[in-house]
Design a protein around this motif. Structure first.
Motif, PDB file in Angstrom:
ATOM      1  N   VAL A  28      38.257  -8.804 -13.602  1.00  8.37           N
ATOM      2  CA  VAL A  28      38.664  -7.424 -14.205  1.00  8.37           C
ATOM      3  C   VAL A  28      37.483  -6.460 -14.786  1.00  8.37           C
ATOM      4  CG1 VAL A  28      40.253  -6.506 -16.109  1.00  8.37           C
ATOM      5  CG2 VAL A  28      40.780  -8.795 -15.078  1.00  8.37           C
ATOM      6  N   MET A  29      37.713  -5.395 -14.376  1.00 10.93           N
ATOM      7  CA  MET A  29      36.599  -4.396 -14.531  1.00 10.93           C
ATOM      8  C   MET A  29      36.692  -4.185 -16.017  1.00 10.93           C
ATOM      9  SD  MET A  29      35.750  -0.583 -13.021  1.00 10.93           S
ATOM     10  CE  MET A  29      35.302  -1.242 -11.622  1.00 10.93           C
ATOM     11  N   GLU A  30      35.666  -4.081 -16.763  1.00  3.58           N
ATOM     12  CA  GLU A  30      35.859  -3.789 -18.306  1.00  3.58           C
ATOM     13  C   GLU A  30      35.133  -2.600 -18.557  1.00  3.58           C
ATOM     14  OE1 GLU A  30      34.738  -7.268 -20.660  1.00  3.58           O
ATOM     15  OE2 GLU A  30      35.677  -8.557 -19.430  1.00  3.58           O
ATOM     16  N   LYS A  31      34.252  -2.020 -17.724  1.00  6.00           N
ATOM     17  CA  LYS A  31      33.739  -0.876 -18.010  1.00  6.00           C
ATOM     18  C   LYS A  31      34.705   0.327 -18.073  1.00  6.00           C
ATOM     19  CE  LYS A  31      29.669   2.184 -16.588  1.00  6.00           C
ATOM     20  NZ  LYS A  31      28.853   2.334 -15.757  1.00  6.00           N
ATOM     21  N   LYS A  32      34.607   1.140 -19.019  1.00  2.00           N
ATOM     22  CA  LYS A  32      35.616   2.207 -18.961  1.00  2.00           C
ATOM     23  C   LYS A  32      34.992   3.395 -18.096  1.00  2.00           C
ATOM     24  CE  LYS A  32      37.957   5.331 -22.336  1.00  2.00           C
ATOM     25  NZ  LYS A  32      37.884   5.974 -23.728  1.00  2.00           N
ATOM     26  N   GLN A  33      35.916   3.805 -17.273  1.00  2.15           N
ATOM     27  CA  GLN A  33      35.566   4.922 -16.254  1.00  2.15           C
ATOM     28  C   GLN A  33      35.883   6.346 -16.918  1.00  2.15           C
ATOM     29  OE1 GLN A  33      37.334   4.223 -12.487  1.00  2.15           O
ATOM     30  NE2 GLN A  33      36.283   2.208 -12.229  1.00  2.15           N
ATOM     31  N   GLY A  34      35.271   7.191 -16.297  1.00  2.00           N
ATOM     32  CA  GLY A  34      35.634   8.427 -16.900  1.00  2.00           C
ATOM     33  C   GLY A  34      35.611   9.555 -15.777  1.00  2.00           C
ATOM     34  N   ILE A  35      36.396  10.601 -15.935  1.00  2.00           N
ATOM     35  CA  ILE A  35      36.484  11.596 -14.762  1.00  2.00           C
ATOM     36  C   ILE A  35      35.622  12.935 -15.193  1.00  2.00           C
ATOM     37  CG2 ILE A  35      38.195  12.996 -13.678  1.00  2.00           C
ATOM     38  CD1 ILE A  35      40.232  10.931 -14.529  1.00  2.00           C
ATOM     39  N   LYS A  36      34.640  13.157 -14.454  1.00  6.04           N
ATOM     40  CA  LYS A  36      33.640  14.360 -14.801  1.00  6.04           C
ATOM     41  C   LYS A  36      34.518  15.593 -14.506  1.00  6.04           C
ATOM     42  CE  LYS A  36      29.444  11.977 -14.043  1.00  6.04           C
ATOM     43  NZ  LYS A  36      28.320  12.348 -14.834  1.00  6.04           N
ATOM     44  N   CYS A  37      34.399  16.511 -15.507  1.00  2.50           N
ATOM     45  CA  CYS A  37      35.220  17.836 -15.264  1.00  2.50           C
ATOM     46  C   CYS A  37      34.364  19.018 -16.216  1.00  2.50           C
ATOM     47  CB  CYS A  37      36.545  17.583 -16.099  1.00  2.50           C
ATOM     48  SG  CYS A  37      37.440  19.257 -15.810  1.00  2.50           S
ATOM     49  N   SER A  38      34.152  20.095 -15.399  1.00  2.00           N
ATOM     50  CA  SER A  38      33.578  21.174 -16.081  1.00  2.00           C
ATOM     51  C   SER A  38      34.483  22.273 -16.188  1.00  2.00           C
ATOM     52  CB  SER A  38      32.236  21.462 -15.372  1.00  2.00           C
ATOM     53  OG  SER A  38      32.604  21.736 -13.887  1.00  2.00           O
ATOM     54  N   VAL A  39      36.112  22.108 -15.846  1.00  2.00           N
ATOM     55  CA  VAL A  39      36.857  23.114 -15.908  1.00  2.00           C
ATOM     56  C   VAL A  39      37.399  23.431 -17.392  1.00  2.00           C
ATOM     57  CG1 VAL A  39      38.952  24.072 -15.150  1.00  2.00           C
ATOM     58  CG2 VAL A  39      37.569  22.471 -13.662  1.00  2.00           C
ATOM     59  N   HIS A  40      36.464  24.285 -18.063  1.00  2.00           N
ATOM     60  CA  HIS A  40      36.514  24.315 -19.723  1.00  2.00           C
ATOM     61  C   HIS A  40      37.890  24.821 -20.195  1.00  2.00           C
ATOM     62  CE1 HIS A  40      32.031  23.209 -20.144  1.00  2.00           C
ATOM     63  NE2 HIS A  40      32.625  22.272 -19.690  1.00  2.00           N
ATOM     64  N   ASP A  41      38.355  25.696 -19.110  1.00  2.00           N
ATOM     65  CA  ASP A  41      39.717  26.279 -19.820  1.00  2.00           C
ATOM     66  C   ASP A  41      40.887  25.418 -19.617  1.00  2.00           C
ATOM     67  OD1 ASP A  41      39.633  26.743 -16.913  1.00  2.00           O
ATOM     68  OD2 ASP A  41      40.769  28.679 -17.038  1.00  2.00           O
ATOM     69  N   CYS A  42      40.689  24.271 -19.076  1.00  2.00           N
ATOM     70  CA  CYS A  42      41.769  23.153 -18.972  1.00  2.00           C
ATOM     71  C   CYS A  42      41.928  22.514 -20.453  1.00  2.00           C
ATOM     72  CB  CYS A  42      41.385  22.153 -17.817  1.00  2.00           C
ATOM     73  SG  CYS A  42      42.783  20.941 -17.529  1.00  2.00           S
ATOM     74  N   THR A  43      43.248  22.205 -20.751  1.00  2.00           N
ATOM     75  CA  THR A  43      43.639  21.491 -22.015  1.00  2.00           C
ATOM     76  C   THR A  43      43.044  20.106 -22.030  1.00  2.00           C
ATOM     77  OG1 THR A  43      45.724  21.219 -21.372  1.00  2.00           O
ATOM     78  CG2 THR A  43      45.264  23.222 -22.596  1.00  2.00           C
ATOM     79  N   HIS A  44      43.000  19.474 -20.803  1.00  2.00           N
ATOM     80  CA  HIS A  44      42.756  18.065 -20.752  1.00  2.00           C
ATOM     81  C   HIS A  44      41.257  17.823 -20.830  1.00  2.00           C
ATOM     82  CE1 HIS A  44      46.614  17.405 -20.106  1.00  2.00           C
ATOM     83  NE2 HIS A  44      46.795  18.196 -19.018  1.00  2.00           N
ATOM     84  N   CYS A  45      40.218  18.894 -20.643  1.00  2.00           N
ATOM     85  CA  CYS A  45      38.677  18.651 -20.519  1.00  2.00           C
ATOM     86  C   CYS A  45      38.275  18.737 -21.698  1.00  2.00           C
ATOM     87  CB  CYS A  45      38.342  20.026 -19.848  1.00  2.00           C
ATOM     88  SG  CYS A  45      36.451  19.716 -19.646  1.00  2.00           S
ATOM     89  N   ASN A  46      37.335  17.635 -21.955  1.00  2.00           N
ATOM     90  CA  ASN A  46      36.434  17.491 -23.198  1.00  2.00           C
ATOM     91  C   ASN A  46      35.194  18.359 -23.065  1.00  2.00           C
ATOM     92  OD1 ASN A  46      34.702  16.639 -25.151  1.00  2.00           O
ATOM     93  ND2 ASN A  46      35.333  14.716 -25.451  1.00  2.00           N
ATOM     94  N   CYS A  47      35.147  19.437 -23.445  1.00  2.00           N
ATOM     95  CA  CYS A  47      34.185  20.152 -23.154  1.00  2.00           C
ATOM     96  C   CYS A  47      32.664  19.873 -23.641  1.00  2.00           C
ATOM     97  CB  CYS A  47      34.294  21.710 -23.566  1.00  2.00           C
ATOM     98  SG  CYS A  47      35.947  22.498 -22.953  1.00  2.00           S
ATOM     99  N   GLU A  48      32.888  19.181 -24.800  1.00  2.00           N
ATOM    100  CA  GLU A  48      31.311  18.905 -25.231  1.00  2.00           C
ATOM    101  C   GLU A  48      30.800  17.803 -24.409  1.00  2.00           C
ATOM    102  OE1 GLU A  48      31.918  17.340 -29.313  1.00  2.00           O
ATOM    103  OE2 GLU A  48      32.841  19.310 -29.948  1.00  2.00           O
ATOM    104  N   LYS A  49      31.574  16.837 -23.643  1.00  2.00           N
ATOM    105  CA  LYS A  49      31.053  15.782 -22.965  1.00  2.00           C
ATOM    106  C   LYS A  49      31.454  16.185 -21.323  1.00  2.00           C
ATOM    107  CE  LYS A  49      31.647  12.336 -26.373  1.00  2.00           C
ATOM    108  NZ  LYS A  49      32.324  11.096 -26.777  1.00  2.00           N
TER     109      LYS A  49
END
Length: 55
Positions: free
Chosen positions: A4-25
């Motif tokens: 089982v993959m234990e490493k948490k995956q992330g989705i890179k995003c630079s669309v800062h006007d999207c409400t789902h984007c964490n702009c700091e990271k």
């Protein structure tokens, strides 16, 4: 079955006007996204996250 993959995956995003984007990271807050084609062009730049809603 496999390990089982234990490493948490992330989705890179630079669309800062999207409400789902964490702009700091520059990552998406959602666990998964659906990618859709925004136009009839078959180019990489013509794809967008289906969760994005223009404000």
């Amino acid at each position: 079955m496999g390990d089982v993959m234990e490493k948490k995956q992330g989705i890179k995003c630079s669309v800062h006007d999207c409400t789902h984007c964490n702009c700091e990271k520059d990552v998406c807050k959602l666990k998964e996204i659906k990618v859709c084609s925004c136009s009839n062009e078959e180019k990489k730049e013509a794809t967008m996250c289906d969760s994005y809603k223009k404000v």
